[in-house]
Design a protein around this motif. Structure first.
Motif, PDB file in Angstrom:
ATOM      1  N   VAL B  12       0.871  -1.165   0.000  1.00  0.00           N
ATOM      2  CA  VAL B  12       0.000   0.000   0.000  1.00  0.00           C
ATOM      3  C   VAL B  12       0.909   1.215   0.000  1.00  0.00           C
ATOM      4  CG1 VAL B  12      -1.821   1.257   1.181  1.00  0.00           C
ATOM      5  CG2 VAL B  12      -1.748  -1.249   1.304  1.00  0.00           C
ATOM      6  N   THR B  13       0.706   2.098  -0.982  1.00  0.00           N
ATOM      7  CA  THR B  13       1.631   3.207  -1.130  1.00  0.00           C
ATOM      8  C   THR B  13       0.928   4.415  -1.717  1.00  0.00           C
ATOM      9  OG1 THR B  13       3.823   3.803  -1.985  1.00  0.00           O
ATOM     10  CG2 THR B  13       2.361   2.580  -3.465  1.00  0.00           C
ATOM     11  N   GLN B  14       1.589   5.543  -1.672  1.00  0.00           N
ATOM     12  CA  GLN B  14       1.029   6.780  -2.184  1.00  0.00           C
ATOM     13  C   GLN B  14       1.399   6.971  -3.654  1.00  0.00           C
ATOM     14  OE1 GLN B  14      -0.825   8.969  -0.348  1.00  0.00           O
ATOM     15  NE2 GLN B  14      -0.699   7.682   1.479  1.00  0.00           N
ATOM     16  N   MET B  15       0.566   7.704  -4.357  1.00  0.00           N
ATOM     17  CA  MET B  15       0.886   8.083  -5.740  1.00  0.00           C
ATOM     18  C   MET B  15       2.244   8.761  -5.801  1.00  0.00           C
ATOM     19  SD  MET B  15      -2.373   9.577  -7.809  1.00  0.00           S
ATOM     20  CE  MET B  15      -2.474  10.989  -6.756  1.00  0.00           C
ATOM     21  N   LEU B  76      10.196  -6.749 -10.600  1.00  0.00           N
ATOM     22  CA  LEU B  76       9.440  -5.704 -11.295  1.00  0.00           C
ATOM     23  C   LEU B  76       9.540  -4.429 -10.492  1.00  0.00           C
ATOM     24  CD1 LEU B  76       7.503  -5.039 -13.670  1.00  0.00           C
ATOM     25  CD2 LEU B  76       5.608  -5.589 -12.110  1.00  0.00           C
ATOM     26  N   HIS B  77      10.062  -3.379 -11.102  1.00  0.00           N
ATOM     27  CA  HIS B  77      10.161  -2.089 -10.444  1.00  0.00           C
ATOM     28  C   HIS B  77       9.200  -1.118 -11.123  1.00  0.00           C
ATOM     29  CE1 HIS B  77      12.065   0.914  -7.936  1.00  0.00           C
ATOM     30  NE2 HIS B  77      12.053   1.726  -8.976  1.00  0.00           N
ATOM     31  N   ILE B  78       8.477  -0.390 -10.300  1.00  0.00           N
ATOM     32  CA  ILE B  78       7.503   0.561 -10.833  1.00  0.00           C
ATOM     33  C   ILE B  78       7.826   1.956 -10.294  1.00  0.00           C
ATOM     34  CG2 ILE B  78       5.065   1.000 -11.289  1.00  0.00           C
ATOM     35  CD1 ILE B  78       4.515  -1.818 -10.041  1.00  0.00           C
ATOM     36  N   ASN B  79       8.044   2.878 -11.192  1.00  0.00           N
ATOM     37  CA  ASN B  79       8.328   4.266 -10.809  1.00  0.00           C
ATOM     38  C   ASN B  79       7.065   5.114 -10.844  1.00  0.00           C
ATOM     39  OD1 ASN B  79      11.161   3.975 -10.537  1.00  0.00           O
ATOM     40  ND2 ASN B  79      11.429   4.138 -12.744  1.00  0.00           N
ATOM     41  N   SER B  80       7.071   6.162 -10.062  1.00  0.00           N
ATOM     42  CA  SER B  80       6.007   7.177 -10.115  1.00  0.00           C
ATOM     43  C   SER B  80       4.629   6.541 -10.177  1.00  0.00           C
ATOM     44  CB  SER B  80       6.215   8.078 -11.340  1.00  0.00           C
ATOM     45  OG  SER B  80       7.495   8.664 -11.317  1.00  0.00           O
ATOM     46  N   LEU B  81       4.301   5.783  -9.171  1.00  0.00           N
ATOM     47  CA  LEU B  81       3.054   5.030  -9.160  1.00  0.00           C
ATOM     48  C   LEU B  81       1.826   5.905  -9.355  1.00  0.00           C
ATOM     49  CD1 LEU B  81       4.091   2.505  -6.444  1.00  0.00           C
ATOM     50  CD2 LEU B  81       2.978   1.862  -8.601  1.00  0.00           C
ATOM     51  N   SER B  86      -2.957   0.186  -9.465  1.00  0.00           N
ATOM     52  CA  SER B  86      -3.509  -0.711  -8.448  1.00  0.00           C
ATOM     53  C   SER B  86      -4.041  -1.976  -9.107  1.00  0.00           C
ATOM     54  CB  SER B  86      -4.641  -0.025  -7.680  1.00  0.00           C
ATOM     55  OG  SER B  86      -4.169   1.082  -6.961  1.00  0.00           O
ATOM     56  N   ALA B  87      -3.554  -3.104  -8.661  1.00  0.00           N
ATOM     57  CA  ALA B  87      -3.887  -4.391  -9.287  1.00  0.00           C
ATOM     58  C   ALA B  87      -3.183  -5.488  -8.498  1.00  0.00           C
ATOM     59  CB  ALA B  87      -3.423  -4.425 -10.740  1.00  0.00           C
ATOM     60  N   ARG B 109      -0.548  -7.890  -4.246  1.00  0.00           N
ATOM     61  CA  ARG B 109      -1.633  -6.915  -4.396  1.00  0.00           C
ATOM     62  C   ARG B 109      -1.089  -5.523  -4.110  1.00  0.00           C
ATOM     63  NH1 ARG B 109      -7.080  -6.876  -4.698  1.00  0.00           N
ATOM     64  NH2 ARG B 109      -7.164  -9.148  -4.437  1.00  0.00           N
ATOM     65  N   LEU B 110      -1.120  -4.682  -5.129  1.00  0.00           N
ATOM     66  CA  LEU B 110      -0.628  -3.306  -5.014  1.00  0.00           C
ATOM     67  C   LEU B 110      -1.807  -2.356  -4.952  1.00  0.00           C
ATOM     68  CD1 LEU B 110       1.588  -1.084  -5.237  1.00  0.00           C
ATOM     69  CD2 LEU B 110       1.381  -1.281  -7.715  1.00  0.00           C
ATOM     70  N   THR B 111      -1.833  -1.528  -3.922  1.00  0.00           N
ATOM     71  CA  THR B 111      -2.862  -0.505  -3.782  1.00  0.00           C
ATOM     72  C   THR B 111      -2.179   0.854  -3.752  1.00  0.00           C
ATOM     73  OG1 THR B 111      -4.262  -2.012  -2.510  1.00  0.00           O
ATOM     74  CG2 THR B 111      -4.755   0.352  -2.367  1.00  0.00           C
ATOM     75  N   VAL B 112      -2.568   1.701  -4.698  1.00  0.00           N
ATOM     76  CA  VAL B 112      -2.000   3.044  -4.771  1.00  0.00           C
ATOM     77  C   VAL B 112      -3.055   4.041  -4.314  1.00  0.00           C
ATOM     78  CG1 VAL B 112      -0.888   4.755  -6.242  1.00  0.00           C
ATOM     79  CG2 VAL B 112      -0.559   2.317  -6.705  1.00  0.00           C
ATOM     80  N   LEU B 113      -2.713   4.815  -3.297  1.00  0.00           N
ATOM     81  CA  LEU B 113      -3.677   5.759  -2.717  1.00  0.00           C
ATOM     82  C   LEU B 113      -3.449   7.173  -3.234  1.00  0.00           C
ATOM     83  CD1 LEU B 113      -3.515   4.454   0.946  1.00  0.00           C
ATOM     84  CD2 LEU B 113      -5.187   3.865  -0.812  1.00  0.00           C
TER      85      LEU B 113
END
Lengths: 112, 113
Positions: B12-15, B76-81, B86-87, B109-113
């Motif tokens: 769970v992370t911030q945009m 897998l690295h994701i920048n600037s979420l 979210s998926a 499970r990734l949740t972007v707030l």
């Protein structure tokens, strides 16, 4: 555009009944896989169909592949509650890369 | 023994933040994949590596960068979420030359707030 469509998207059936899930795909493939997914869980491999006319059976489930019609079926015999899950078909593309393109999924709910 | 394992299982992370997901397989397979499953359960392939070589690179924003240090690992690295990221992200492996099925991990499970 490559499309993999399953029919129906949602299936509610009573225990003891029979039903078939259909998987149509738009571009020719000679291999197709069926998977099961329980809510919140991973995907479990059910069947690997590697040639035209292939038929596989495991318990109450039977899968078949018609590559000429670009159609696969998953037949459920005498459904039981434990079969409730989402079922996905996935034809393979890209030759050696074995790129699976998943269908839309069919949510099966077996009612006691 | 878990065949395909992913960490973490939940994020769970911030945009705007950057996050990574790791995947390891102990099946001896030569090919690994990343799939994304959205809220409607639709599964879409993102990347695949065969013996550390990128072989599938679907239309994915370049904020997503896979890396395979060896054939047993795929990260897998994701920048600037973004919110749309979210998926549930699934890692999978297979032995391609035997036309074997893909074995999937439990998902992250990734949740972007």
């Amino acid at each position: 555009e490559l499309k993999v469509e399953q029919n129906p998207l949602f299936l509610s059936m009573q225990e003891g009944k029979n039903y078939t899930i259909y998987c149509n795909y738009s571009t020719t493939s000679d291999r197709l896989y069926w998977y099961r997914q329980d809510p919140g869980k991973s995907l479990e491999s059910l069947f690997v169909l590697l040639s035209n006319g292939a038929v596989k059976q495991e318990g109450r489930l039977m899968a078949s592949l018609d590559t000429k019609a670009r159609l696969s079926t998953l037949h459920i015999t005498a459904a039981v509650h434990d079969l409730s899950a989402t079922y996905f078909c996935a034809p393979s593309y890209g030759g050696a890369t074995n790129k699976l393109i998943f269908g839309t999924g069919t949510l099966l709910a077996v009612q006691p | 023994d878990t065949a395909v394992s992913q960490t973490p299982k939940y994020l769970v992370t911030q945009m705007g933040n950057d996050k990574s997901i790791k995947c390891e397989q102990n099946l001896g397979h030569d090919t690994m994949y990343w799939y994304k499953q959205d809220s409607k359960k639709f599964l879409k392939i993102m990347f695949s590596y065969n013996n550390k070589e990128l072989i599938i690179n679907e239309t994915v924003p370049n904020r997503f960068s896979p890396k395979s240090p060896d054939k047993a690992h795929l990260n897998l690295h994701i920048n600037s979420l973004e919110l749309g990221d979210s998926a549930v992200y699934f890692c999978a492996s297979s032995q391609v030359m035997t036309a074997g099925e893909l074995f999937f991990g439990e998902g992250s499970r990734l949740t972007v707030l």
